[in-house]
Design a protein around this motif. Structure first.
Motif, PDB file in Angstrom:
ATOM      1  N   VAL A  89       0.835  -1.206   0.000  1.00 54.63           N
ATOM      2  CA  VAL A  89       0.000   0.000   0.000  1.00 54.63           C
ATOM      3  C   VAL A  89       0.867   1.251   0.000  1.00 54.63           C
ATOM      4  CG1 VAL A  89      -1.624   1.357   1.379  1.00 54.63           C
ATOM      5  CG2 VAL A  89      -2.023  -1.064   1.050  1.00 54.63           C
ATOM      6  N   ALA A  90       1.923   1.238   0.815  1.00 51.83           N
ATOM      7  CA  ALA A  90       2.815   2.399   0.880  1.00 51.83           C
ATOM      8  C   ALA A  90       3.465   2.642  -0.475  1.00 51.83           C
ATOM      9  CB  ALA A  90       3.864   2.177   1.956  1.00 51.83           C
ATOM     10  N   ASP A  91       3.932   1.551  -1.104  1.00 50.19           N
ATOM     11  CA  ASP A  91       4.560   1.684  -2.432  1.00 50.19           C
ATOM     12  C   ASP A  91       3.580   2.245  -3.444  1.00 50.19           C
ATOM     13  OD1 ASP A  91       6.842   0.702  -1.403  1.00 50.19           O
ATOM     14  OD2 ASP A  91       6.656  -1.316  -2.284  1.00 50.19           O
ATOM     15  N   PHE A  92       2.332   1.712  -3.393  1.00 49.97           N
ATOM     16  CA  PHE A  92       1.316   2.151  -4.351  1.00 49.97           C
ATOM     17  C   PHE A  92       1.025   3.632  -4.182  1.00 49.97           C
ATOM     18  CE2 PHE A  92      -3.073   2.715  -5.769  1.00 49.97           C
ATOM     19  CZ  PHE A  92      -3.034   2.113  -7.012  1.00 49.97           C
ATOM     20  N   LYS A  93       0.928   4.076  -2.911  1.00 53.86           N
ATOM     21  CA  LYS A  93       0.629   5.488  -2.658  1.00 53.86           C
ATOM     22  C   LYS A  93       1.787   6.377  -3.117  1.00 53.86           C
ATOM     23  CE  LYS A  93      -2.807   5.207   0.980  1.00 53.86           C
ATOM     24  NZ  LYS A  93      -3.031   5.131   2.424  1.00 53.86           N
ATOM     25  N   ASN A  95       3.918   5.710  -5.510  1.00 54.69           N
ATOM     26  CA  ASN A  95       3.889   5.727  -6.974  1.00 54.69           C
ATOM     27  C   ASN A  95       2.851   6.692  -7.486  1.00 54.69           C
ATOM     28  OD1 ASN A  95       5.942   4.054  -7.620  1.00 54.69           O
ATOM     29  ND2 ASN A  95       4.667   2.202  -7.713  1.00 54.69           N
ATOM     30  N   GLN A  96       1.652   6.638  -6.834  1.00 56.98           N
ATOM     31  CA  GLN A  96       0.563   7.492  -7.289  1.00 56.98           C
ATOM     32  C   GLN A  96       0.904   8.960  -7.133  1.00 56.98           C
ATOM     33  OE1 GLN A  96      -3.104   6.526  -5.356  1.00 56.98           O
ATOM     34  NE2 GLN A  96      -4.046   5.904  -7.277  1.00 56.98           N
ATOM     35  N   SER A  97       1.486   9.321  -5.976  1.00 56.03           N
ATOM     36  CA  SER A  97       1.788  10.731  -5.751  1.00 56.03           C
ATOM     37  C   SER A  97       2.907  11.193  -6.675  1.00 56.03           C
ATOM     38  CB  SER A  97       2.150  10.977  -4.288  1.00 56.03           C
ATOM     39  OG  SER A  97       3.232  10.161  -3.928  1.00 56.03           O
ATOM     40  N   SER A  98       3.848  10.299  -6.995  1.00 56.30           N
ATOM     41  CA  SER A  98       4.919  10.726  -7.894  1.00 56.30           C
ATOM     42  C   SER A  98       4.410  10.845  -9.324  1.00 56.30           C
ATOM     43  CB  SER A  98       6.100   9.755  -7.821  1.00 56.30           C
ATOM     44  OG  SER A  98       5.695   8.474  -8.216  1.00 56.30           O
ATOM     45  N   GLU A  99       3.376  10.000  -9.648  1.00 56.54           N
ATOM     46  CA  GLU A  99       2.824  10.099 -11.010  1.00 56.54           C
ATOM     47  C   GLU A  99       2.022  11.384 -11.189  1.00 56.54           C
ATOM     48  OE1 GLU A  99       0.539   6.626 -12.121  1.00 56.54           O
ATOM     49  OE2 GLU A  99       2.351   5.420 -11.887  1.00 56.54           O
ATOM     50  N   SER A 100       1.326  11.787 -10.147  1.00 61.94           N
ATOM     51  CA  SER A 100       0.453  12.953 -10.293  1.00 61.94           C
ATOM     52  C   SER A 100       1.250  14.254 -10.316  1.00 61.94           C
ATOM     53  CB  SER A 100      -0.570  12.980  -9.150  1.00 61.94           C
ATOM     54  OG  SER A 100       0.104  13.062  -7.914  1.00 61.94           O
ATOM     55  N   GLU A 101       2.514  14.188  -9.876  1.00 63.05           N
ATOM     56  CA  GLU A 101       3.306  15.421  -9.873  1.00 63.05           C
ATOM     57  C   GLU A 101       3.729  15.820 -11.280  1.00 63.05           C
ATOM     58  OE1 GLU A 101       6.466  14.662  -7.130  1.00 63.05           O
ATOM     59  OE2 GLU A 101       5.095  14.891  -5.435  1.00 63.05           O
TER      60      GLU A 101
ATOM     61  N   PHE B  65       4.841 -15.395  -1.060  1.00 68.31           N
ATOM     62  CA  PHE B  65       3.672 -14.555  -0.878  1.00 68.31           C
ATOM     63  C   PHE B  65       3.899 -13.142  -1.425  1.00 68.31           C
ATOM     64  CE2 PHE B  65       1.132 -11.594   1.693  1.00 68.31           C
ATOM     65  CZ  PHE B  65      -0.117 -12.026   1.291  1.00 68.31           C
ATOM     66  N   LYS B  66       2.936 -12.687  -2.220  1.00 72.58           N
ATOM     67  CA  LYS B  66       3.044 -11.347  -2.789  1.00 72.58           C
ATOM     68  C   LYS B  66       1.692 -10.636  -2.710  1.00 72.58           C
ATOM     69  CE  LYS B  66       6.688 -12.216  -6.116  1.00 72.58           C
ATOM     70  NZ  LYS B  66       6.721 -13.694  -5.966  1.00 72.58           N
ATOM     71  N   VAL B  67       1.759  -9.328  -2.593  1.00 75.25           N
ATOM     72  CA  VAL B  67       0.546  -8.506  -2.647  1.00 75.25           C
ATOM     73  C   VAL B  67       0.748  -7.484  -3.745  1.00 75.25           C
ATOM     74  CG1 VAL B  67      -0.927  -6.882  -1.419  1.00 75.25           C
ATOM     75  CG2 VAL B  67       0.107  -8.762  -0.185  1.00 75.25           C
ATOM     76  N   LYS B  68      -0.241  -7.376  -4.617  1.00 74.95           N
ATOM     77  CA  LYS B  68      -0.149  -6.378  -5.679  1.00 74.95           C
ATOM     78  C   LYS B  68      -1.400  -5.516  -5.620  1.00 74.95           C
ATOM     79  CE  LYS B  68       1.656  -8.370  -9.586  1.00 74.95           C
ATOM     80  NZ  LYS B  68       1.261  -9.007 -10.846  1.00 74.95           N
ATOM     81  N   ILE B  69      -1.239  -4.214  -5.448  1.00 73.42           N
ATOM     82  CA  ILE B  69      -2.399  -3.326  -5.387  1.00 73.42           C
ATOM     83  C   ILE B  69      -2.767  -2.931  -6.813  1.00 73.42           C
ATOM     84  CG2 ILE B  69      -3.341  -1.224  -4.364  1.00 73.42           C
ATOM     85  CD1 ILE B  69      -2.272  -2.774  -2.130  1.00 73.42           C
ATOM     86  N   ILE B  70      -4.023  -3.120  -7.163  1.00 74.39           N
ATOM     87  CA  ILE B  70      -4.469  -2.765  -8.508  1.00 74.39           C
ATOM     88  C   ILE B  70      -5.124  -1.398  -8.493  1.00 74.39           C
ATOM     89  CG2 ILE B  70      -5.855  -3.516 -10.497  1.00 74.39           C
ATOM     90  CD1 ILE B  70      -3.788  -5.597  -9.720  1.00 74.39           C
ATOM     91  N   LYS B  71      -5.982  -1.184  -7.497  1.00 72.69           N
ATOM     92  CA  LYS B  71      -6.734   0.062  -7.430  1.00 72.69           C
ATOM     93  C   LYS B  71      -6.930   0.413  -5.960  1.00 72.69           C
ATOM     94  CE  LYS B  71     -11.280   0.507  -7.983  1.00 72.69           C
ATOM     95  NZ  LYS B  71     -12.571   0.218  -8.571  1.00 72.69           N
TER      96      LYS B  71
END
Lengths: 101, 373
Positions: A89-93, A95-101, B65-71
């Motif tokens: 989740v931290a990585d995804f967030k 990534n998202q904030s760096s993409e929106s910049e 084990f892996k977790v991938k966030i899609i949305k």
């Protein structure tokens, strides 16, 4: 609560109050994956009573200890799931904030 | 086939199943009549005869084990859980739906209600409105507890449609007003006409201080999801009530469920068993209602089908329905790959809900360990 045999500790049935498939089925999974277990299963004797019986039979080790170990295993799995998930989740967030910049 | 002496047969590689068994262990086969190999093989000694250990190794699990966030947004999220058994994924799903606590309206004190909606129906509708507040800041209220600032939230609703207004007035959820001081209604045991009493009459709650002095709520007052229609009032009709919310679990009543729903599905796997070319390829693309297949140009005017979007596959089996196609296309599901979706009702963001659910399963294990030792 525990129903076991006093002279044979390698087999016992444990009754859990206020539990259901959520815990029992995950425990059945971790128990079955333990090489010391010869047989295990669970049942909910009546759908309107919130209790579940877990049966454990082992190759010789005390069933109680084996059950405790699988609880420990399940806990370790959960901890790993949680840390991996939080990281993802931290990585995804990020990534998202760096993409929106 | 020429006879091969037993000792000349190639030895099975250690700790590895033959290909077909590995496939049966890890995939559900979706044939056009019925799915097969749907069960998971849990028993640690299931493949002992082949020298393969089927037991769970924690380091192995940690590696795979892996977790991938899609949305991910405030309301819902979709993510992949890879390398976990269905029993544990299902435990998380069950806990999300029925064992993660939230706050919901439990008691409604109706002072006046002249609308056509009956009081009990109105109370039920109020109960289902999601309250946007972190339930971890509150305690459970047991039967004999007096409602206080730590275990309850009070809302007021007072809407009146003027006589002769000539139109209907819609009552929305955002007409509910948070009362940080607790209930305003005096208990029937109090004597309101007693002129000697200077103290405030006892109400249905006993707050020692106002909730909006707490740092969590001082800058963001407690609200409910706006825009939900509660009732409609004709001219001259009025609703005046107080709604008391408390903390609870989804297994007691669905109003306490923190998710609109939470579900998972196994990853679909679509495999072309042979090259599908030209007319066959076009037919296959046309057959699929969710556009799983694409056509690729091979040059020299020849085309073949490719699997472009296997995730979109709903396993409707339309592509293998006609005779002969089952030999060309295989539909499978990966048993340890879950596409998990959580839709939050708004109290907590979905990613927090999932971590809470995992924590609850941990607590269950811990409780069992301490009870047994």
């Amino acid at each position: 609560m525990e129903h076991g045999s006093y002279h044979d500790l390698s087999a016992s049935t444990v009754e859990l109050k206020d539990e259901d498939h959520t815990l029992a089925n995950s425990l059945r999974f971790t128990l079955n994956q333990d090489p010391r277990v010869t047989l295990c299963g669970y049942s909910i004797p009546h759908p309107s009573e919130a209790k579940v019986n877990i049966r454990v039979q082992t190759t010789g080790d005390p069933a109680k200890e084996v059950l405790k170990d699988s609880c420990q295993d399940l806990m370790m799995i959960c901890q790993h799931v949680r840390s991996t998930f939080d990281q993802a989740v931290a990585d995804f967030k990020n990534n998202q904030s760096s993409e929106s910049e | 086939m020429p006879k091969t002496p037993l000792w000349d047969l190639p030895e099975l590689p250690k700790n590895e199943l033959p290909l077909h068994l590995q496939l049966q262990k890890t995939r559900v086969f979706c044939n056009n009549d019925a799915p097969t190999h749907t069960e998971n093989i849990h028993y640690s000694g299931a493949y002992a005869a082949m020298g393969v250990d089927n037991s769970l190794r924690l380091d192995e699990f940690r590696k795979n084990f892996k977790v991938k966030i899609i949305k991910l947004n405030e309301e819902d999220m979709e993510f992949d859980l890879i390398g976990i058994d269905a029993s544990i994924a299902n435990a998380f799903r069950r806990i999300l739906i029925s064992e993660v606590p939230t706050m919901a309206i439990e008691k409604v004190l109706v002072a006046n209600s002249s609308s056509v909606v009956q009081d009990e129906v109105l109370a039920h509708r109020l109960g289902l409105i999601p309250i946007i507040v972190d339930p971890r800041l509150f305690d459970y209220m047991s039967e004999n507890d007096i409602p206080n600032e730590k275990n309850s939230i009070v809302f007021k609703l007072h809407v009146k449609n003027k006589r002769g207004s000539g139109e209907r007035r819609t009552v929305f959820s955002h007409d509910l007003q948070w009362l940080p001081f607790g209930s305003e209604y005096a208990l029937p045991t109090e004597n309101p006409s007693d002129p000697n009493s200077n103290t405030k009459p006892k109400t249905y709650t006993s707050y020692t201080f106002s909730q909006d002095t707490l740092p969590e709520f001082s800058s963001n007052p407690i609200t409910v999801t706006p825009g939900i229609i509660i009732s409609k009032l004709g001219p001259g009709q009025e609703i005046e009530l107080e709604a008391h919310a408390c903390k609870g679990l989804g297994k007691t009543h669905a109003k306490w469920s923190p998710v609109a729903t939470a579900w998972y599905r196994m990853l679909p796997e679509v495999i072309l068993l042979q090259d599908i070319e030209d007319e066959d390829a076009e037919e296959l693309v046309k057959k699929c209602p969710v556009n799983v297949f694409d056509i690729e140009d091979m040059g020299k005017g020849r085309k073949w089908a490719t699997v472009a979007r296997p995730r979109a596959c709903t396993l409707c089996r339309e592509c293998i329905r006609e005779p002969g196609w089952e030999e060309k296309v295989a539909l499978r599901r990966v048993k340890d790959h879950f596409i998990f979706t959580i839709e939050s009702t708004g109290a907590l963001p979905p990613e927090v809900l999932f971590t809470e659910a995992v924590k609850i399963l941990e607590d269950k294990c811990e409780r069992l360990i301490t009870e047994m030792s």
